[in-house]
Write an enzyme that holds these catalytic residues in place. Structure first.
Site, PDB file in Angstrom:
ATOM      1  CB  SER A 149      33.518 -20.251  55.057  1.00 10.56           C
ATOM      2  OG  SER A 149      33.056 -19.567  56.198  1.00 10.56           O
ATOM      3  CE1 TYR A 162      29.065 -23.471  55.589  1.00 13.64           C
ATOM      4  CE2 TYR A 162      30.491 -22.116  56.943  1.00 13.64           C
ATOM      5  CZ  TYR A 162      29.772 -22.304  55.780  1.00 13.64           C
ATOM      6  OH  TYR A 162      29.758 -21.322  54.806  1.00 13.64           O
TER       7      TYR A 162
END
Ligand SMILES: NC(=O)c1ccc[n+]([C@@H]2O[C@H](COP(=O)([O-])OP(=O)(O)OC[C@H]3O[C@@H](n4cnc5c(N)ncnc54)[C@H](O)[C@@H]3O)[C@@H](O)[C@H]2O)c1
Length: 301
Positions: A149, A162
């Site tokens: 990401s 995350y």
């Protein structure tokens, strides 16, 4: 690098939705054999039916990518049905937010289990199969794509759990690239670093196992969820466009895959912070109203 996908085998995790599903669609169009992996049975069944109707040979497996025995069984099943996979897309992932000290141990186990250990299993189980196939046939080509990401290249606030999982995936992928290049020219690696794209990622809790159920969300977690809902639904780049970038990158042996190349400016700022030993730049420097709103919400009683 893979230049002709027809007749080759792809293993896709998180194939029931989002990027995994869109990559399966492209793979089916290109005539690939597809191993579809997901933890959500109905989404997996729908994907398998669609790809079979499109003419693909499909092996669908309900697997939790964080599970060592389930992933080991998957590797056995893939070897039996199709042999070594040519394309492995370690993509299944989940999102969770909130202030980093508020995440429970179960939050950490869940997110790191799926986002990091899922990729670890894919790499440790499929790479040896691919290297063996490459050794036997000088023409054989394979490629591994791991989904990280932009959060793996930045440290956006209020989503630390995350960020940690995705930084680890970037590190694993960069090392995989280097390690592969020590031993072969036939198997490559890439890392996918998307920015916000409308998929099911903001509803990740739907597939959280009961054994790792979350506590009542804290204020910062509720705020984080609302922000992610907004950011994801405002995304203009589609999951199908990102999936096409994945295939283009595999064909071109391109390592870093970005959905939003303009977002890379923030990475440059972070790198400058590091190089100059400067304190981390305010991520809201160019959107001060948003930063003020978040600070006010988090400081409210
Ligand atoms: N959409 C975005 O904005 C965005 C941005 C950056 C990175 N990503 C990453 O992209 C990847 C794919 O997510 P997406 O956006 O397509 O979301 P998505 O929720 O649409 O798809 C993810 C799929 O993974 C499956 N999954 C969840 N836990 C699993 C498990 N334990 N084992 C197997 N499968 C599991 C889900 O059932 C789902 O089908 C994730 O790694 C995510 O972190 C997404």
């Amino acid at each position: 690098m893979i230049d002709n996908f027809a007749g080759k085998t792809a293993v896709l995790t998180g194939a029931g939705s989002g990027f995994g599903l869109e990559c399966a669609r492209i793979g089916a169009r290109l005539g690939m054999n597809l191993v579809l992996v997901d933890v959500q049975q109905d989404a997996l069944d729908a994907a398998a039916a669609e790809m079979q109707a499109a003419g693909a040979q499909v092996l669908a497996r309900k697997v939790d990518v964080s599970s060592t025995p389930q992933m080991e069984q998957l590797a056995v099943d893939v070897a039996q049905r199709f042999g070594a996979p040519h394309l492995v897309f370690n993509n299944a992932g989940v999102g969770a937010g909130g202030l980093v000290w508020e995440n429970s141990v179960k939050d950490w186990e869940w997110v790191l289990g799926v986002n990091l250990m899922g990729v670890v299993h894919g790499v440790r189980l499929f790479t040896p199969m691919m290297l063996e196939a490459a050794r036997k046939d000088p023409q054989w080509r394979g490629h591994i794509v791991n989904t990280a990401s932009m959060a793996g290249l930045l440290a956006p606030p209020n989503m630390g759990i995350y960020n940690v999982s995705k930084h680890a995936v970037v590190s694993l992928s960069e090392t995989l690239y280097q390690d592969l290049s020590l031993v072969t020219d036939q198997v490559g690696a890439s890392v996918l670093c998307p920015y916000f794209v409308a998929t099911g990622i903001n509803e990740s809790q739907r597939n959280r196992p009961d054994g790792l159920a979350g506590d009542q969300p804290t204020q910062s977690q509720l705020i984080g969820q609302a922000m992610i809902n907004k950011a994801v639904s405002a995304g203009k780049v589609t999951a199908a466009e990102v999936a096409q970038k994945v295939f283009d990158a595999v064909a071109a042996n391109q390592f870093y895959i970005y959905s939003h190349p303009k977002a890379i400016g923030a990475v440059q700022t972070r790198m400058e912070d590091i190089l100059q030993a400067r304190n981390p730049t305010d991520p809201f420097a160019d959107k001060p109203a948003l930063g003020a709103q978040l600070r006010a919400a988090l400081r409210a009683d």
